[in-house]
Design an enzyme around this catalytic site. Structure first.
Site, mmCIF file in Angstrom:
data_model
loop_
_atom_site.group_PDB
_atom_site.id
_atom_site.type_symbol
_atom_site.label_atom_id
_atom_site.label_comp_id
_atom_site.label_asym_id
_atom_site.label_seq_id
_atom_site.Cartn_x
_atom_site.Cartn_y
_atom_site.Cartn_z
ATOM 1 N N ASN A 7 12.955 30.647 59.017
ATOM 2 C CA ASN A 7 12.051 29.553 59.398
ATOM 3 C C ASN A 7 12.358 29.198 60.855
ATOM 4 O O ASN A 7 13.389 28.590 61.144
ATOM 5 C CB ASN A 7 12.281 28.346 58.480
ATOM 6 C CG ASN A 7 11.266 27.243 58.734
ATOM 7 O OD1 ASN A 7 10.506 27.286 59.697
ATOM 8 N ND2 ASN A 7 11.268 26.248 57.872
ATOM 9 N N ARG A 88 8.499 32.105 57.453
ATOM 10 C CA ARG A 88 7.649 30.983 57.107
ATOM 11 C C ARG A 88 6.661 30.776 58.261
ATOM 12 O O ARG A 88 7.064 30.666 59.418
ATOM 13 C CB ARG A 88 8.502 29.730 56.935
ATOM 14 C CG ARG A 88 7.709 28.531 56.511
ATOM 15 C CD ARG A 88 7.718 27.472 57.566
ATOM 16 N NE ARG A 88 6.864 26.372 57.150
ATOM 17 C CZ ARG A 88 6.952 25.164 57.656
ATOM 18 N NH1 ARG A 88 7.853 24.875 58.553
ATOM 19 N NH2 ARG A 88 6.119 24.247 57.271
ATOM 20 N N HIS A 177 2.893 22.874 52.168
ATOM 21 C CA HIS A 177 3.928 23.005 51.124
ATOM 22 C C HIS A 177 3.524 24.044 50.064
ATOM 23 O O HIS A 177 4.030 24.015 48.945
ATOM 24 C CB HIS A 177 4.165 21.666 50.367
ATOM 25 C CG HIS A 177 4.863 20.623 51.174
ATOM 26 N ND1 HIS A 177 4.575 19.290 51.023
ATOM 27 C CD2 HIS A 177 5.825 20.710 52.100
ATOM 28 C CE1 HIS A 177 5.330 18.583 51.843
ATOM 29 N NE2 HIS A 177 6.100 19.435 52.513
ATOM 30 N N ASN A 206 11.112 14.564 52.537
ATOM 31 C CA ASN A 206 10.792 13.781 53.718
ATOM 32 C C ASN A 206 9.290 13.787 53.934
ATOM 33 O O ASN A 206 8.648 12.763 54.090
ATOM 34 C CB ASN A 206 11.549 14.404 54.881
ATOM 35 C CG ASN A 206 11.743 13.416 55.970
ATOM 36 O OD1 ASN A 206 11.472 12.225 55.793
ATOM 37 N ND2 ASN A 206 12.180 13.895 57.098
ATOM 38 N N GLY A 207 8.715 15.001 53.922
ATOM 39 C CA GLY A 207 7.271 15.136 53.790
ATOM 40 C C GLY A 207 6.971 15.195 52.304
ATOM 41 O O GLY A 207 7.873 15.451 51.510
ATOM 42 N N ARG A 236 5.537 9.314 57.447
ATOM 43 C CA ARG A 236 4.085 9.465 57.597
ATOM 44 C C ARG A 236 3.358 8.470 56.681
ATOM 45 O O ARG A 236 3.807 8.209 55.570
ATOM 46 C CB ARG A 236 3.624 10.872 57.218
ATOM 47 C CG ARG A 236 4.095 11.952 58.157
ATOM 48 C CD ARG A 236 3.367 13.262 57.835
ATOM 49 N NE ARG A 236 3.990 14.373 58.518
ATOM 50 C CZ ARG A 236 4.530 15.417 57.891
ATOM 51 N NH1 ARG A 236 4.513 15.511 56.576
ATOM 52 N NH2 ARG A 236 5.086 16.386 58.590
ATOM 53 N N ASP A 278 14.736 7.777 55.629
ATOM 54 C CA ASP A 278 15.565 8.429 54.619
ATOM 55 C C ASP A 278 15.610 7.556 53.374
ATOM 56 O O ASP A 278 16.053 6.407 53.430
ATOM 57 C CB ASP A 278 16.973 8.655 55.183
ATOM 58 C CG ASP A 278 17.786 9.556 54.283
ATOM 59 O OD1 ASP A 278 17.912 9.245 53.075
ATOM 60 O OD2 ASP A 278 18.290 10.571 54.768
ATOM 61 N N ARG A 280 17.469 7.436 50.917
ATOM 62 C CA ARG A 280 18.778 6.904 50.490
ATOM 63 C C ARG A 280 19.076 5.570 51.145
ATOM 64 O O ARG A 280 19.550 4.641 50.500
ATOM 65 C CB ARG A 280 19.903 7.900 50.817
ATOM 66 C CG ARG A 280 19.966 9.046 49.830
ATOM 67 C CD ARG A 280 20.825 10.148 50.335
ATOM 68 N NE ARG A 280 20.182 10.813 51.478
ATOM 69 C CZ ARG A 280 20.484 12.012 51.900
ATOM 70 N NH1 ARG A 280 21.430 12.699 51.310
ATOM 71 N NH2 ARG A 280 19.856 12.550 52.929
ATOM 72 N N GLY A 328 12.488 14.221 44.622
ATOM 73 C CA GLY A 328 12.168 14.693 43.270
ATOM 74 C C GLY A 328 13.392 15.263 42.574
ATOM 75 O O GLY A 328 13.609 15.045 41.382
ATOM 76 N N GLU A 379 12.009 27.570 48.706
ATOM 77 C CA GLU A 379 11.009 28.257 49.526
ATOM 78 C C GLU A 379 11.571 29.538 50.128
ATOM 79 O O GLU A 379 10.849 30.526 50.276
ATOM 80 C CB GLU A 379 10.520 27.301 50.635
ATOM 81 C CG GLU A 379 9.651 26.186 50.084
ATOM 82 C CD GLU A 379 9.536 24.976 50.995
ATOM 83 O OE1 GLU A 379 10.511 24.187 51.043
ATOM 84 O OE2 GLU A 379 8.509 24.821 51.649
HETATM 85 P P1 ADP Z 1 12.260 17.905 54.060
HETATM 86 O O1 ADP Z 1 10.828 17.520 53.842
HETATM 87 O O2 ADP Z 1 12.793 17.512 55.394
HETATM 88 O O3 ADP Z 1 12.574 19.319 53.626
HETATM 89 P P2 ADP Z 1 13.899 17.142 51.805
HETATM 90 O O4 ADP Z 1 13.138 17.804 50.727
HETATM 91 O O5 ADP Z 1 15.232 17.639 52.168
HETATM 92 O O6 ADP Z 1 13.018 16.941 53.097
HETATM 93 O O7 ADP Z 1 14.023 15.595 51.379
HETATM 94 C C1 ADP Z 1 14.665 14.651 52.172
HETATM 95 C C2 ADP Z 1 14.610 13.328 51.435
HETATM 96 O O8 ADP Z 1 15.297 13.438 50.184
HETATM 97 C C3 ADP Z 1 15.277 12.208 52.209
HETATM 98 O O9 ADP Z 1 14.478 11.055 52.179
HETATM 99 C C4 ADP Z 1 16.546 11.983 51.427
HETATM 100 O O10 ADP Z 1 16.964 10.657 51.474
HETATM 101 C C5 ADP Z 1 16.144 12.348 50.005
HETATM 102 N N1 ADP Z 1 17.350 12.615 49.224
HETATM 103 C C6 ADP Z 1 18.204 13.634 49.374
HETATM 104 N N2 ADP Z 1 19.263 13.483 48.529
HETATM 105 C C7 ADP Z 1 19.057 12.330 47.857
HETATM 106 C C8 ADP Z 1 19.776 11.589 46.865
HETATM 107 N N3 ADP Z 1 20.937 12.030 46.392
HETATM 108 N N4 ADP Z 1 19.250 10.433 46.420
HETATM 109 C C9 ADP Z 1 18.104 9.983 46.901
HETATM 110 N N5 ADP Z 1 17.369 10.607 47.820
HETATM 111 C C10 ADP Z 1 17.839 11.766 48.296
#
Ligand code: ADP
Length: 393
Positions: A7, A88, A177, A206-207, A236, A278, A280, A328, A379
């Site tokens: 990627n 990708r 996605h 994140n997305g 977003r 984020d 978290r 998720g 992916e």
């Molecule tokens: P991207 O779209 O950048 O690939 P990811 O699929 O890695 O993003 O998702 C990032 C998001 O997942 C962030 O908001 C992060 O806080 C959340 N996340 C990752 N680990 C945890 C966790 N243990 N508990 C809650 N949220 C989490």
């Protein structure tokens, strides 16, 4: 066989070297700040980690160094072991409906869609060119974020705007996605041994985007002409009334591009909570009683629940709901908030089963009308599998 899954970003190159068919990750890593003064790279393999600051003038230099490191550290004996490189690619417009073997001609065709994905497509192409230069005898495959969604019908992919915007400028829903949704669909249909499943796939990282899939074909997806559309995301906005844009332009003196930048980078969980994109950080603040963090989480969950309800209608009743990506897979709290908002569909979460992170699991109760699974996405593996298939033909 070993396949590299790549990627490439404008100043980065992420890779995973995967052994197939056993799906073992042999090495993975990231080259960062390519073309910038403080460039560096990280390579992980076999429990070891290489971190080096080193000048990376361009993507070809990064690829050459990667090859050097793979051989010097005995990750591969010779470069001949790498049988294919899968890339990708963000955008294939309406033209690319499946993954493709890449050559100069195909790259030129992909470049036509650079204006639809200006931040990613030129960088993705640069990554391919770097591999073509450093490994001229190895086949490259392009795996697009958009292709899986090409089965949508006009009724779904057209916007109710002047039809000429579509015919003259290609204004339509493309969806993104796709590689993740396709991987999740493949995984759940293999697990349940059915190829006629109706799945609502929720990629919430994140997305984020949702996808309604019937028997492997996308019926609808929540991202649109760009990834800005659909559900609320980390930073977003997702769907908003477009009249907001000229109104805020007048109020702030900002340009349309600046407002769209705010909608991409300063909205969503970040915009509402004022804390972070984020989840978290937002979750921690909500647990401490921060009202805007609580509001952000409630809005976030509600938008996803609403899309699930719409997609359940479009599918005339889904067989399965899947959750994947950062939230998720990892946030049991957000999973519960979402599932609690689709009670009208007879969907129920089992709190005990939901108490985990990062694995494939069923999280709904036995009497839930639609089963809900967490399906970790991959992916990189999907890209490698497509690459294996295309180079073996
Ligand atoms: P991207 O779209 O950048 O690939 P990811 O699929 O890695 O993003 O998702 C990032 C998001 O997942 C962030 O908001 C992060 O806080 C959340 N996340 C990752 N680990 C945890 C966790 N243990 N508990 C809650 N949220 C989490």
């Amino acid at each position: 066989m070993k396949i590299l899954s790549v990627n490439a970003g404008s100043s980065s190159l992420k890779f995973t070297l995967i052994e197939l068919p056993n799906r073992e990750v042999v090495a993975s890593g990231l080259f960062e700040k390519i073309g910038l003064p403080d460039s560096k790279y990280t390579i992980k393999y076999n429990g070891e980690k290489i971190v080096k600051d080193r000048a990376l003038e361009d993507h070809s230099v990064a690829v050459s160094i990667l090859m050097e490191e793979l051989v010097n550290n005995n990750i591969v004996k010779t470069l001949d072991e790498i049988e294919g490189v899968g890339h990708r690619i963000l955008h294939g417009g309406s033209e690319f409906t499946k993954s493709m073997l890449l050559d100069e001609d195909v790259l030129k065709r992909i470049a036509k869609y650079n204006e639809l994905g200006p931040l990613h497509n030129p960088a993705n192409i640069m990554g391919v060119e770097a591999f073509m230069k450093v490994l001229p005898n190895v086949k490259n495959v392009g795996v697009f974020d958009t292709t899986f969604h090409q089965t949508m019908k006009e009724t779904e992919y057209l916007y109710p705007v002047p039809y000429e915007w579509y015919t003259d400028y290609g204004i339509r829903k493309y969806g993104f996605h796709g590689t993740s949704h396709r991987y999740v669909y493949k995984t759940i249909s293999e697990y349940l041994k059915r190829d006629d499943l109706k799945v609502i796939s929720c990629h919430i990282g994140n997305g984020g985007s949702l996808c309604a899939i019937d028997s492997g074909k996308v019926i609808d997806t929540s991202m649109g002409f760009t990834p800005l559309a659909g559900i609320m995301m980390g930073s977003r906005s997702g769907d908003i009334d477009p009249s907001i844009i000229p109104f805020v332009m007048k109020k702030t003196g900002k340009t349309a591009e600046e407002i769209v930048n705010d909608l991409n980078k300063k909205s969503g969980l970040l915009g509402i909570s004022g804390i972070s994109s984020d989840s978290r950080d937002v979750e921690n603040a909500a647990n401490e009683g921060n009202e805007r963090a609580i509001l952000a989480q409630e809005m976030y969950a509600q938008k996803i629940a609403n899309y699930i309800a719409v997609y359940n209608n479009m599918l005339n009743g889904a067989d399965v709901i899947t959750l994947t990506a950062g939230l998720g897979e990892n946030s049991k709290n957000m999973r519960k908030m979402i599932i609690d908002r689709i009670k009208s569909l007879g969907v129920k979460i089992d709190d005990e089963k939901n108490d985990f992170r990062g694995e494939f699991r069923l999280i709904s109760t036995d009497d839930s009308k639609i089963p809900v699974y967490v399906v970790p996405t991959n992916e990189e593996l999907m890209i490698a599998l497509d690459t294996m298939e295309l180079i073996s033909k």
